[in-house]
Design a protein around this motif. Structure first.
Motif, PDB file in Angstrom:
ATOM      1  N   PRO A 149     -39.296  10.833 -25.658  1.00 17.96           N
ATOM      2  CA  PRO A 149     -40.153   9.934 -25.565  1.00 17.96           C
ATOM      3  C   PRO A 149     -41.671  10.100 -25.231  1.00 17.96           C
ATOM      4  O   PRO A 149     -41.905  11.168 -24.313  1.00 17.96           O
ATOM      5  CB  PRO A 149     -39.522   8.641 -24.874  1.00 17.96           C
ATOM      6  N   ARG A 187     -34.896   5.658 -23.021  1.00 16.93           N
ATOM      7  CA  ARG A 187     -34.218   5.893 -24.399  1.00 16.93           C
ATOM      8  C   ARG A 187     -35.287   6.971 -24.899  1.00 16.93           C
ATOM      9  O   ARG A 187     -36.402   7.143 -24.600  1.00 16.93           O
ATOM     10  CB  ARG A 187     -34.353   4.468 -25.397  1.00 16.93           C
ATOM     11  N   THR A 188     -34.457   7.660 -26.072  1.00 13.14           N
ATOM     12  CA  THR A 188     -35.583   8.958 -26.486  1.00 13.14           C
ATOM     13  C   THR A 188     -35.833   8.186 -27.921  1.00 13.14           C
ATOM     14  O   THR A 188     -34.871   8.386 -29.068  1.00 13.14           O
ATOM     15  CB  THR A 188     -34.681  10.148 -26.553  1.00 13.14           C
ATOM     16  N   ASP A 189     -37.012   7.615 -28.082  1.00  7.20           N
ATOM     17  CA  ASP A 189     -37.418   7.107 -29.255  1.00  7.20           C
ATOM     18  C   ASP A 189     -39.240   7.450 -29.202  1.00  7.20           C
ATOM     19  O   ASP A 189     -39.951   6.729 -28.672  1.00  7.20           O
ATOM     20  CB  ASP A 189     -37.281   5.457 -29.556  1.00  7.20           C
ATOM     21  N   GLY A 195     -39.407  10.061 -33.723  1.00  5.99           N
ATOM     22  CA  GLY A 195     -38.382   8.974 -33.842  1.00  5.99           C
ATOM     23  C   GLY A 195     -37.396   9.280 -32.815  1.00  5.99           C
ATOM     24  O   GLY A 195     -37.527   9.582 -31.779  1.00  5.99           O
ATOM     25  N   LYS A 196     -35.944   8.686 -33.138  1.00  6.05           N
ATOM     26  CA  LYS A 196     -35.219   8.590 -32.345  1.00  6.05           C
ATOM     27  C   LYS A 196     -34.196   9.686 -32.207  1.00  6.05           C
ATOM     28  O   LYS A 196     -33.785  10.565 -33.143  1.00  6.05           O
ATOM     29  CB  LYS A 196     -33.930   7.391 -32.650  1.00  6.05           C
ATOM     30  N   ARG A 235     -29.933  10.785 -31.215  1.00  6.44           N
ATOM     31  CA  ARG A 235     -28.804  10.120 -30.833  1.00  6.44           C
ATOM     32  C   ARG A 235     -27.873  10.535 -30.358  1.00  6.44           C
ATOM     33  O   ARG A 235     -27.892  11.773 -30.158  1.00  6.44           O
ATOM     34  CB  ARG A 235     -28.275   9.717 -32.601  1.00  6.44           C
ATOM     35  N   THR A 273     -27.493   5.344 -28.009  1.00  7.11           N
ATOM     36  CA  THR A 273     -28.479   6.133 -27.321  1.00  7.11           C
ATOM     37  C   THR A 273     -27.945   7.267 -26.392  1.00  7.11           C
ATOM     38  O   THR A 273     -26.787   7.155 -25.882  1.00  7.11           O
ATOM     39  CB  THR A 273     -29.403   5.289 -26.518  1.00  7.11           C
ATOM     40  N   SER A 290     -47.582   4.400 -28.057  1.00  4.74           N
ATOM     41  CA  SER A 290     -46.614   3.504 -28.339  1.00  4.74           C
ATOM     42  C   SER A 290     -46.941   2.064 -27.556  1.00  4.74           C
ATOM     43  O   SER A 290     -47.571   2.390 -26.534  1.00  4.74           O
ATOM     44  CB  SER A 290     -45.313   3.962 -27.815  1.00  4.74           C
ATOM     45  N   ASP A 343     -30.399   0.614 -30.745  1.00  2.00           N
ATOM     46  CA  ASP A 343     -31.380  -0.217 -31.269  1.00  2.00           C
ATOM     47  C   ASP A 343     -31.828  -1.449 -30.301  1.00  2.00           C
ATOM     48  O   ASP A 343     -32.822  -1.921 -30.335  1.00  2.00           O
ATOM     49  CB  ASP A 343     -31.281  -0.930 -32.497  1.00  2.00           C
TER      50      ASP A 343
END
Length: 466
Positions: A128, A135-137, A142-143, A145, A153, A331, A386
């Motif tokens: 991130p 979280r890694t977004d 993007g994400k 998974r 996550t 972000s 999410d």
């Protein structure tokens, strides 16, 4: 060396096969790249794959192999590097649009050591923005998974690295850990994850820290032996990093003394996490270790206060490196943190440093006659990808700070922390338990981790096939 979807070998097995000449570094690379090709679109683990550079490194390793001059067990083995660590010739995006075109001018010291060991770096893993999220977004990539279940996550900020290792793309990956960013994702994905003592893995070149000396380069691996081997090759002093010159000698002789706690009064923790920690404590007692319940040696509210101030100041400094861009490109979370940091006064910042000094003195005073603390790695297993944080933990509403209850204090004091797999959740999700050592006490952590792995009454589940 492997067939499609078969479990990949670890470093020791790869190295043995290379020594016997039954496989080449180029073949290992081809297998790793095939796994990346199959899985990465679904998992978002890698944000850059350097096929040409990796092919050159594999060819060089192959020439050494043919001449009988391998550099050691990592020579010719594919590895991954988190996107916020500098590698010459590869981008370092830091998960941010503001660094979308940045290519570092040099290697960090840990990367120099990977090259000296002959490792084949195949690419950079997702993180991130500013490596500053649970979280890694990334707004740029993007994400990431979780390979165990893509609806979950893998955590952050080393979510790309743990996804790459848990999915079998590489046997080991570099991470960073400023507030739990190695140990918490490792716990969500069934891996071993080490945050070493400050200075144990020397650093010199890289992005500015979010919180003075909270961040250390870490390692994640499927197997404890692979993690310990890689750590041993990367650790050691370097005159370019004064902190690396000030580590104590390892404790001499005898079994480490264990103190354990499975909860922090008033804070959230999943009951199966508590049970996993208690089970490991009982296992160690049966193995002949001196084990006693202890209270946590830290004030979690003070940890959060200090980390909130220092990370906001760090975000502001990083954002202001692009003064004309950050408000539009950062972000929402980073923009908010940077705004808070810019509103801080010099007095606010010094008060945060005073709070950190108080915290470190408090932990030192409360540590007691313990060599290793056993506690949770994270408050719960992985949650829905999410959601910003788990909707509930142990029947109570979740919140964003809960996952760091047992992790960030380790960064604040600069000690080593190792997340190891505990008994999995009843629904199959991995759970990690954490070992925290005295400063410079990595050897004690490996000792205790081997005892738990060797005496566990549960069966460690097979990793998912990708």
């Amino acid at each position: 060396m492997t067939t499609e979807n078969a479990p990949p070998p670890g470093i020791l097995a790869m190295s043995e096969a290379l020594e016997r000449g039954v496989v080449t570094p180029s073949a290992l690379l081809a297998d790793a790249l095939a796994r990346v090709s199959r899985a990465n679109e679904a998992l978002g683990a890698f944000v850059h794959v350097d096929e040409a550079g990796a092919a050159r490194a594999a060819a060089d390793a192959g020439a050494r192999q043919a001449a009988g001059r391998r550099l050691g067990p990592l020579d010719g083995v594919p590895v991954a590097v988190k996107d916020n660590i500098w590698v010459t010739g590869m981008p370092a995006h830091w998960g941010s649009r503001m660094w979308s075109d940045f290519i570092p001018p040099c290697d960090d010291i840990v990367v120099e050591r990977l090259r000296a060991a002959g490792a084949v770096m195949i690419g950079k893993t997702n993180t991130p923005e500013f490596a500053l999220s649970g979280r890694t977004d990334s707004p740029l990539h993007g994400k990431a998974r979780n390979p165990w279940d893509v609806a979950l996550t893998p955590g952050g900020s080393s979510g790309g690295s743990v996804a790459a290792v848990a999915a079998g793309m590489v046997p080991v990956a570099l991470t960073t850990d400023a507030g739990g960013s190695t140990r918490i994702p490792a716990s969500y994905t069934g891996l071993y994850g080490l945050r070493p003592s400050n200075g144990r893995i020397a650093r010199r070149h890289g992005f500015p820290p979010m919180g003075i000396d909270f961040q250390a380069v870490g390692v994640v691996a499927r197997d404890l032996a692979d993690l310990e081997l890689t750590y041993g090759l990367l650790a050691g002093p370097d005159e370019r990093d004064p902190a690396s010159l000030r580590l104590p000698s390892p404790r001499a002789g005898g079994k480490p003394r264990i103190g354990w706690f499975a909860r922090y009064d008033g804070e959230l923790v999943h009951p199966e996490v508590e049970a996993a920690v208690a089970e490991c404590a009982a296992l160690l007692a049966q193995a002949g270790y001196e084990v006693a319940p202890r209270s946590a040696a830290y004030d979690v509210k003070l940890v959060r206060s200090v980390w909130g101030a220092l990370s906001s100041a760090g975000a502001a400094r990083a954002a202001e490196m692009h003064p004309e861009r950050w408000r539009a490109e950062a972000s929402a979370a980073i923009a908010a943190a940077a705004t808070r940091g810019l509103a801080m006064t010099a007095v606010d910042y010094v008060r945060a440093l005073d709070g950190l000094a108080t915290l470190r003195a408090q932990v030192s005073e409360n540590w007691g006659e313990v060599d290793v603390y056993l506690c949770p790695s994270a408050a719960s297993p992985a949650w829905a990808i999410d959601q910003e944080f788990p909707a509930e933990i142990g029947g109570r509403p979740g919140h964003a700070a809960a996952q760091n209850t047992f992790a960030t204090w380790v960064n604040a004091i600069g000690h080593p922390g190792l997340s190891i797999p505990g008994r999995p959740h009843a629904d199959g999700r991995p759970l990690g338990v954490q070992l925290v050592g005295r400063f410079g006490g990595e050897a004690d952590l490996f000792d205790v981790a081997r005892a738990i792995a060797g005496g566990a009454s549960w069966t460690r589940p097979a990793f998912p096939s990708w």
